[in-house]
Design a protein around this motif. Sequence first.
Motif, PDB file in Angstrom:
ATOM      1  N   ALA A   1      -3.276  51.254 -50.478  1.00 28.00           N
ATOM      2  CA  ALA A   1      -3.236  51.300 -51.947  1.00 28.00           C
ATOM      3  C   ALA A   1      -2.284  52.407 -52.426  1.00 28.00           C
ATOM      4  CB  ALA A   1      -4.643  51.539 -52.495  1.00 28.00           C
ATOM      5  N   TYR A   2      -2.295  53.531 -51.721  1.00 25.88           N
ATOM      6  CA  TYR A   2      -1.424  54.651 -52.098  1.00 25.88           C
ATOM      7  C   TYR A   2       0.054  54.235 -52.045  1.00 25.88           C
ATOM      8  CZ  TYR A   2       1.038  59.113 -51.519  1.00 25.88           C
ATOM      9  OH  TYR A   2       1.922  60.153 -51.640  1.00 25.88           O
ATOM     10  N   PHE A   3       0.441  53.612 -50.947  1.00 26.54           N
ATOM     11  CA  PHE A   3       1.856  53.230 -50.812  1.00 26.54           C
ATOM     12  C   PHE A   3       2.211  52.030 -51.706  1.00 26.54           C
ATOM     13  CE2 PHE A   3       1.464  55.826 -46.934  1.00 26.54           C
ATOM     14  CZ  PHE A   3       2.551  56.662 -47.134  1.00 26.54           C
ATOM     15  N   GLU A   4       1.252  51.157 -51.945  1.00 25.52           N
ATOM     16  CA  GLU A   4       1.491  50.037 -52.888  1.00 25.52           C
ATOM     17  C   GLU A   4       1.823  50.624 -54.265  1.00 25.52           C
ATOM     18  OE1 GLU A   4       1.613  46.803 -52.513  1.00 25.52           O
ATOM     19  OE2 GLU A   4       0.341  46.196 -50.827  1.00 25.52           O
ATOM     20  N   GLU A   5       1.028  51.618 -54.648  1.00 24.79           N
ATOM     21  CA  GLU A   5       1.234  52.206 -55.974  1.00 24.79           C
ATOM     22  C   GLU A   5       2.596  52.900 -56.046  1.00 24.79           C
ATOM     23  OE1 GLU A   5      -2.001  54.744 -57.297  1.00 24.79           O
ATOM     24  OE2 GLU A   5      -0.635  55.520 -58.854  1.00 24.79           O
ATOM     25  N   LYS A   6       2.929  53.609 -54.984  1.00 23.39           N
ATOM     26  CA  LYS A   6       4.233  54.293 -54.949  1.00 23.39           C
ATOM     27  C   LYS A   6       5.369  53.270 -55.051  1.00 23.39           C
ATOM     28  CE  LYS A   6       3.183  58.656 -54.294  1.00 23.39           C
ATOM     29  NZ  LYS A   6       3.438  59.580 -55.376  1.00 23.39           N
ATOM     30  N   HIS A   7       5.192  52.120 -54.386  1.00 24.07           N
ATOM     31  CA  HIS A   7       6.235  51.099 -54.456  1.00 24.07           C
ATOM     32  C   HIS A   7       6.307  50.542 -55.874  1.00 24.07           C
ATOM     33  CE1 HIS A   7       8.364  47.253 -53.821  1.00 24.07           C
ATOM     34  NE2 HIS A   7       8.944  47.879 -52.792  1.00 24.07           N
ATOM     35  N   ASN A   8       5.151  50.269 -56.448  1.00 24.61           N
ATOM     36  CA  ASN A   8       5.113  49.714 -57.807  1.00 24.61           C
ATOM     37  C   ASN A   8       5.725  50.655 -58.839  1.00 24.61           C
ATOM     38  OD1 ASN A   8       4.027  47.313 -57.037  1.00 24.61           O
ATOM     39  ND2 ASN A   8       1.896  47.932 -57.388  1.00 24.61           N
ATOM     40  N   ASN A   9       5.581  51.988 -58.599  1.00 26.00           N
ATOM     41  CA  ASN A   9       6.152  52.969 -59.536  1.00 26.00           C
ATOM     42  C   ASN A   9       7.583  53.343 -59.193  1.00 26.00           C
ATOM     43  OD1 ASN A   9       3.630  53.120 -60.544  1.00 26.00           O
ATOM     44  ND2 ASN A   9       3.059  55.014 -59.470  1.00 26.00           N
ATOM     45  N   CYS A  10       8.141  52.709 -58.198  1.00 25.96           N
ATOM     46  CA  CYS A  10       9.495  53.031 -57.706  1.00 25.96           C
ATOM     47  C   CYS A  10       9.589  54.476 -57.199  1.00 25.96           C
ATOM     48  CB  CYS A  10      10.557  52.826 -58.786  1.00 25.96           C
ATOM     49  SG  CYS A  10      10.538  51.226 -59.529  1.00 25.96           S
ATOM     50  N   GLU A  11       8.475  54.998 -56.723  1.00 28.86           N
ATOM     51  CA  GLU A  11       8.503  56.385 -56.219  1.00 28.86           C
ATOM     52  C   GLU A  11       8.382  56.442 -54.701  1.00 28.86           C
ATOM     53  OE1 GLU A  11       5.132  58.121 -58.079  1.00 28.86           O
ATOM     54  OE2 GLU A  11       6.195  58.547 -59.953  1.00 28.86           O
ATOM     55  N   ILE A  12       8.430  55.288 -54.085  1.00 24.88           N
ATOM     56  CA  ILE A  12       8.145  55.267 -52.644  1.00 24.88           C
ATOM     57  C   ILE A  12       9.266  55.933 -51.847  1.00 24.88           C
ATOM     58  CG2 ILE A  12       9.173  52.975 -52.175  1.00 24.88           C
ATOM     59  CD1 ILE A  12       6.503  52.617 -50.396  1.00 24.88           C
ATOM     60  N   ARG A  13       8.841  56.725 -50.843  1.00 22.36           N
ATOM     61  CA  ARG A  13       9.840  57.250 -49.891  1.00 22.36           C
ATOM     62  C   ARG A  13       9.532  56.584 -48.562  1.00 22.36           C
ATOM     63  NH1 ARG A  13       9.738  63.327 -51.581  1.00 22.36           N
ATOM     64  NH2 ARG A  13       8.673  63.502 -49.576  1.00 22.36           N
ATOM     65  N   TYR A  14      10.456  55.744 -48.121  1.00 19.98           N
ATOM     66  CA  TYR A  14      10.174  54.962 -46.910  1.00 19.98           C
ATOM     67  C   TYR A  14       9.925  55.856 -45.698  1.00 19.98           C
ATOM     68  CZ  TYR A  14      11.462  50.744 -49.499  1.00 19.98           C
ATOM     69  OH  TYR A  14      11.502  49.726 -50.404  1.00 19.98           O
ATOM     70  N   GLY A  15      10.553  57.032 -45.693  1.00 22.95           N
ATOM     71  CA  GLY A  15      10.334  57.977 -44.586  1.00 22.95           C
ATOM     72  C   GLY A  15       8.852  58.350 -44.476  1.00 22.95           C
ATOM     73  N   ASP A  16       8.221  58.593 -45.639  1.00 18.17           N
ATOM     74  CA  ASP A  16       6.786  58.952 -45.638  1.00 18.17           C
ATOM     75  C   ASP A  16       5.944  57.770 -45.162  1.00 18.17           C
ATOM     76  OD1 ASP A  16       7.556  61.313 -46.677  1.00 18.17           O
ATOM     77  OD2 ASP A  16       6.900  60.900 -48.749  1.00 18.17           O
ATOM     78  N   LEU A  17       6.311  56.582 -45.669  1.00 17.43           N
ATOM     79  CA  LEU A  17       5.570  55.379 -45.278  1.00 17.43           C
ATOM     80  C   LEU A  17       5.651  55.182 -43.758  1.00 17.43           C
ATOM     81  CD1 LEU A  17       4.219  52.563 -45.813  1.00 17.43           C
ATOM     82  CD2 LEU A  17       6.499  51.671 -46.261  1.00 17.43           C
ATOM     83  N   LYS A  18       6.855  55.338 -43.223  1.00 18.36           N
ATOM     84  CA  LYS A  18       7.042  55.129 -41.777  1.00 18.36           C
ATOM     85  C   LYS A  18       6.285  56.169 -40.948  1.00 18.36           C
ATOM     86  CE  LYS A  18      11.590  52.934 -41.949  1.00 18.36           C
ATOM     87  NZ  LYS A  18      13.005  53.168 -41.656  1.00 18.36           N
ATOM     88  N   LYS A  19       6.295  57.423 -41.426  1.00 25.87           N
ATOM     89  CA  LYS A  19       5.573  58.465 -40.678  1.00 25.87           C
ATOM     90  C   LYS A  19       4.085  58.134 -40.595  1.00 25.87           C
ATOM     91  CE  LYS A  19       8.332  62.547 -41.286  1.00 25.87           C
ATOM     92  NZ  LYS A  19       8.779  63.197 -42.502  1.00 25.87           N
ATOM     93  N   GLN A  20       3.539  57.736 -41.749  1.00 26.82           N
ATOM     94  CA  GLN A  20       2.117  57.388 -41.796  1.00 26.82           C
ATOM     95  C   GLN A  20       1.838  56.176 -40.907  1.00 26.82           C
ATOM     96  OE1 GLN A  20      -0.368  58.946 -43.870  1.00 26.82           O
ATOM     97  NE2 GLN A  20      -1.732  57.744 -42.552  1.00 26.82           N
ATOM     98  N   LEU A  21       2.726  55.177 -41.024  1.00 29.94           N
ATOM     99  CA  LEU A  21       2.548  53.947 -40.247  1.00 29.94           C
ATOM    100  C   LEU A  21       2.552  54.267 -38.747  1.00 29.94           C
ATOM    101  CD1 LEU A  21       2.351  50.848 -40.212  1.00 29.94           C
ATOM    102  CD2 LEU A  21       4.848  50.753 -40.274  1.00 29.94           C
TER     103      LEU A  21
END
Length: 329
Positions: free
Chosen positions: A253-273
Amino acid sequence: METVVSGIRSTGNLHLGNYFGALRNFIKMQHENRCFFFIADYHSLTTHPDPKLLHHNVRQVLSEYLAAGLDPEASTIFVQSDVPEVTELYLLLNMHAYVGELEKTTSFKDKIRQQKNNVNAGLLTYPTLMAADILLHKANKVPVGKDQEQHLEMTRNFAKRFNSLYSVDYFPEPTAYNFGSELVKIPGLDGSGKMGKSEGNGLYLFDEPAVIRKKVMKAVTDQGPTEPNSVKHEAVENLFTILKVVSTPDTVAYFEEKHNNCEIRYGDLKKQLAEDIIAVTEPIRERIFDIQNDAEYLHKVVNMGAEKARESASKTVAEVREIMGFKKF
Ligand code: TYM
């Protein structure tokens, strides 16, 4: 209680697709059902016939099954070729399998494109051997990934055809199954379709954490969303698909929201993943090595499995022979 049958081909190490499509289900189902889980070494010959690797690969898959938590006391774990009854049922089912329907199978059409120089009859009749694996134990549930749906539909057709040709109500009509939800397709991280060994895009249970981090950090993405609530690029959607199976709903949900707000940093998403994948694979990887080197234990497991599987298999083959009209002199 259901009768459950499933298997994985012995073509090398298991990847996340095998784990989330199949193995995780095996583990969840084993205590409440009558389960048969095997290593499909005959099937591996349709694509990977290599005498030097055959046994090694079977041993690898077996070790990974056990390391992931399959319990040989709770379920029957065996090697396909240790139960030769399957070859007789395969032969008998082939007598009622039509070349036209086999040629139309998606997996066959894919394989004849991939291995133009080895379009063998085993590839054509792959679904009949798979149906024989399943019907041999009269299974009704088959835990598999989405790519196997068509093979299960064919298995049901073979079962129905047999029942109707011989006017019996003998074989159940088994369904593809994913514990409590829809069948899954785990994508690769290269922006393409599914994760697979031949696709060369696998994240393996056997991969060390550093390897997983490296592979995930290299995953294909896009430039990032430019408009709020925009549809995700396919490669990004793939990262979310894997995140959904390895991470908590809050993380997703956190990363979905970041994507929806155009605030996502793919580096953070990948680290978590990567860390969440490692949390799944690391405890398994740590056990693989010890199990792989315990020849006595592996020997005991497969022998026990073969014995239990042959008991169930020989009963079915004897009954099928009788239904078809074979008689002893
Ligand atoms: P194999 O070795 O190709 O795949 C083994 C299992 O892993 C699943 N799988 C996936 N699931 C989700 N996403 C992916 N990317 C992914 N890649 C693989 C497959 O769906 C499968 O469940 N034909 C079978 C082996 C078999 C079998 C059987 C299975 C032989 N006889 C009888 C069940 C019952 C196969 O595809 O293996």
